[in-house]
Design an enzyme around this catalytic site. Structure first.
Site, short mmCIF file in Angstrom:
data_model
loop_
_atom_site.label_atom_id
_atom_site.label_comp_id
_atom_site.label_asym_id
_atom_site.label_seq_id
_atom_site.Cartn_x
_atom_site.Cartn_y
_atom_site.Cartn_z
N ASP A 60 -10.96 1.96 -3.11
CA ASP A 60 -11.53 1.70 -1.78
C ASP A 60 -13.04 1.78 -1.82
OD1 ASP A 60 -9.27 1.15 -0.36
OD2 ASP A 60 -8.95 3.19 0.34
N ASP A 108 0.84 -1.20 0.00
CA ASP A 108 0.00 0.00 0.00
C ASP A 108 0.88 1.25 0.00
OD1 ASP A 108 -2.29 1.54 0.20
OD2 ASP A 108 -3.06 0.55 2.01
C1 DGJ Z 1 -5.88 1.81 2.04
C2 DGJ Z 1 -6.28 0.61 1.24
O1 DGJ Z 1 -6.80 0.99 0.01
C3 DGJ Z 1 -7.26 -0.22 2.05
O2 DGJ Z 1 -7.69 -1.32 1.31
C4 DGJ Z 1 -6.60 -0.64 3.33
O3 DGJ Z 1 -5.53 -1.49 3.04
C5 DGJ Z 1 -6.12 0.56 4.12
N1 DGJ Z 1 -5.29 1.40 3.30
C6 DGJ Z 1 -5.37 0.15 5.34
O4 DGJ Z 1 -4.78 1.18 5.97
#
Ligand code: DGJ
Length: 689
Positions: free
Chosen positions: A513, A445
């Site tokens: 997300d 991430d």
């Molecule tokens: C952002 C990601 O897009 C989510 O899926 C998740 O992993 C969060 N970060 C966790 O902090």
């Protein structure tokens, strides 16, 4: 054609013809249907021949730097140590290799060599272009701009631009607009590819449809800052330049150093937007992805279920339920390490949280493997919370400027990955994590863009914009080489880092997300203009959706997610037994069709309020179709299918009914959707021998 200094880069269906003119300038003469050598030579006779440059008459150069009278954008700009800015390049040679053509130029006076390299691959109409600049002297040269390619689009009546814009939770929104005169610039100054724009554009004559018309598109394989400039000249001609970097940063090229740009890929197709998209998908599968033949497993991700609030036992309970539903890979998301029990602390400390995992990760991994699933874990290596052991030990390891605040986003700062010591440290930590634990999958991430992007110790701090991404790539490449069974997902607060650069070293991406099935239809449609379903992570989550609060039935949520790499991301601990059982049936349905979805040819479908996608692979055709609401009680229209053999017959595996290809194409298929709102279906057709 060499006597004429004219070369054609041929692909199965297209030719890109370039020439070096009498002033040693590289010019794009043709980007379109395939030409024979004789036809290509005839380009020199055209009245509008670029060989007769007229002052102020839009001369078009394939290598950004052209003539002194070039007042449009310039894809190649340098500043020599004495302050001289203009380039005067002399053609040295053209080197032809297997699918490769490199032009070598040197500056008339200064010690700079410029190589432009075109590359094509068998079976693909994509042409890759890169630039390499070598400082053959001693004094540094400042490279202000080095676009990988400047593509010359043939004259079009009403040129139109397709682009992907968006923001967090609303990535890859597709827009098509008439190109205005002058320069249209899209890009990112954030240090990542960005949610706001994706490095791809398509140009058409304003009349292309999904199924008809020529399209010229380009994509940049780079995950840092970038810009694509689309310039329409006074007579309507269009050039498209794509490159890394952004205004006003410049990179210093020391004596003896070479600067290699990322690949800008160009593609000319006929047959409309769907054909262009499909050619990009084929290119990604054949020439970009590391394991193109593998279908991706059905993944479970724990983030939306628990966020930061969990124990090892919670993860095990989720794993049990995910396995019972048929998931094949269990991914534990954020919150497992250091003091990371919320987003205020712990980022940077990549050891299991001692309260949550007193015996390390071993017991959970064993449990997940015991359930018959692979084990994946979330990391965000480029970041640090100020409240972390790493930051306390190395406050100078983040991007910062002297006498300036360090702006936090989500309580975190960006590590200076451009620093070799930081890159080495991160590689070592991750390598240790992967060596000590049986981790099969990493979700990598990157949750915030750069701010105060300074590097006080460096005498060339702008480098960080390039070296951050290069070092990221190098770490990923090294980890992959040393852990060959490891698979990687690229994530950046959802789809902030999706491009052909990261896809060369990852296996899938987290698309957004936003897991609301209705919003996802648009996000996925934009994503599919360039990237294949094989990399498009799509979770089924809870209803109402945590972000949008929209309530959507389970089948609809699944059928939308089944158009990509299906995953489950809901809180299975609270799903009813009925939803669990239906979820398991839908996962099983997906496993039957996933090869067609992930590796097949995609056709977008639309009929009134009904939209969907069709995927073809071999004798199998899969249709996923969705309709939010009918109006006035009208029946749903039939859905016309694409690309089928009109003379063949196709069996609908749901009903056993046999359809003629000609009728499915001309009249369509009755999807048999429930008349109620949020109706959806998965239809499997088999071509009969
Ligand atoms: C952002 C990601 O897009 C989510 O899926 C998740 O992993 C969060 N970060 C966790 O902090």
């Amino acid at each position: 054609m060499h006597d004429s200094r004219l070369w054609a880069i041929d692909t199965p269906n297209t030719s890109y013809v370039v020439a070096v003119d009498e002033h040693d300038r590289l010019r794009g003469l043709h980007w379109g249907p395939k030409l024979s050598p004789e036809q290509a030579l005839a380009l020199l006779d055209l009245p509008a021949s670029p060989f007769r440059p007229v002052v102020g008459r839009e001369p078009r150069f394939d290598l950004g730097a052209g003539s002194a009278f070039q007042y449009g954008h310039n894809g190649l700009q340098v500043r020599f140590s004495d302050g001289t800015r203009d380039l005067e390049l002399v053609f040295a040679e053209a080197i032809e290799g297997d699918g490769d053509l490199t032009f070598v130029f040197t500056d008339r006076h200064y010690p700079l060599e410029v190589r432009t390299r075109y590359r094509s691959h068998p079976g693909s109409d994509v042409i890759e272009r890169t630039l390499a600049l070598r400082n053959t002297g001693i004094e540094p040269i400042e490279v202000v701009r080095a676009d990988s390619a400047t593509w010359v689009v043939p004259g079009l009546d009403t040129p139109r631009l397709s682009q992907l814009h968006g923001e967090w939770g609303a990535e890859t929104q597709l827009t098509r607009t008439t190109i205005p005169y002058g320069e249209t610039v899209i890009g990112s100054r954030r240090g990542i590819t960005s949610h706001q724009a994706n490095p791809w554009v398509a140009i058409d004559d304003g009349e292309a449809t999904e199924t008809s018309g020529p399209v010229w598109s380009t994509a940049l394989a780079w995950s840092g800052t970038w810009r694509i400039t689309v310039e329409k000249g006074p007579t309507g001609s269009v050039v498209v330049s794509a490159g890394f970097g952004h205004d006003p940063i410049a990179i210093r090229l020391g004596g003896g150093e070479t600067l290699e740009t990322p690949i800008a890929a160009g593609l000319h197709t006929t047959g409309g937007f769907a054909s262009a998209a499909s050619a990009w998908h084929d290119y990604a599968l054949a020439h970009v992805l590391p394991h193109p033949d593998e279908v991706r497993p059905v993944l479970y991700n724990s983030w939306e279920a628990t966020e930061f609030d969990f124990t090892a036992e919670d993860q095990m309970r989720l794993a049990d339920r995910a396995a019972a539903m048929g998931c094949e890979l269990f991914v534990m998301d954020d919150g497992w390490f250091g003091a990371r029990v919320n987003d205020r602390a712990g980022l940077g400390d990549w050891t299991p949280n001692p309260e949550r995992f007193p015996d390390g990760l071993g017991p959970l991994i064993k449990h997940v493997h015991g359930c018959g699933m692979r084990f994946g874990i979330w990391v965000e290596p480029e970041m640090v919370n100020p409240d972390s052991d790493l930051y306390r030990a190395h406050p100078d390891w983040v991007y910062h400027q002297p006498h300036r605040r360090r702006t936090e986003a989500r309580q975190q700062l960006v590590l200076n990955l451009a620093r070799p010591d930081v890159a080495d440290y991160l590689h070592a930590r991750l390598d240790e994590l992967l060596s000590e634990n049986a981790i099969d999958f990493v979700k990598w991430d990157m949750n915030r863009p750069f701010t105060e992007a300074g590097w006080p110790d460096s005498d060339d701090p702008d480098r960080l914009w390039f070296d951050h991404t290069r070092n990221l790539y190098a770490i990923l490449d090294r980890l992959r080489a040393d852990h060959p069974n490891l698979r990687i997902e690229s994530c950046s607060s959802g789809g902030g880092r999706v491009d052909f650069g990261i896809l060369r070293r990852t296996d899938q991406v987290w698309t957004s997300d936003n897991t609301d099935a209705v919003d996802r239809i648009a996000i996925q449609d934009g994503f599919a203009q360039v990237y294949p379903a094989r990399v498009m992570g799509a979770w089924v989550t809870d209803s109402p959706n945590p972000l949008t609060r929209r309530e959507v039935p389970l089948d609809f949520r699944f059928h939308v997610a089944m158009a990509g790499v299906l995953a489950v991301g809901g809180d299975l601990r609270i799903w009813s037994d009925e939803d669990q059982a239906r979820g398991a049936e839908l996962v099983a349905d997906y496993k039957r069709i996933r090869e067609a979805v992930q590796l097949g040819r995609r056709h977008p479908l639309r009929a009134g309020a009904v939209t969907g996608v069709q995927y073809d692979r071999g004798d199998r055709t899969v249709v996923l179709v969705w309709r939010r609401a009918r109006s006035f009680g009208y029946p749903d229209p039939l859905l016309k299918l694409h690309g089928l053999d009109p003379d063949a017959r196709y069996r609908d595996e749901r009903t056993g009914r046999v359809h003629h290809g000609a009728i499915l194409a001309a009249h369509g298929l009755d999807a048999g959707l429930d008349p109620a709102d949020y109706a959806s279906a998965m239809i499997e057709l088999t071509r009969l021998p």
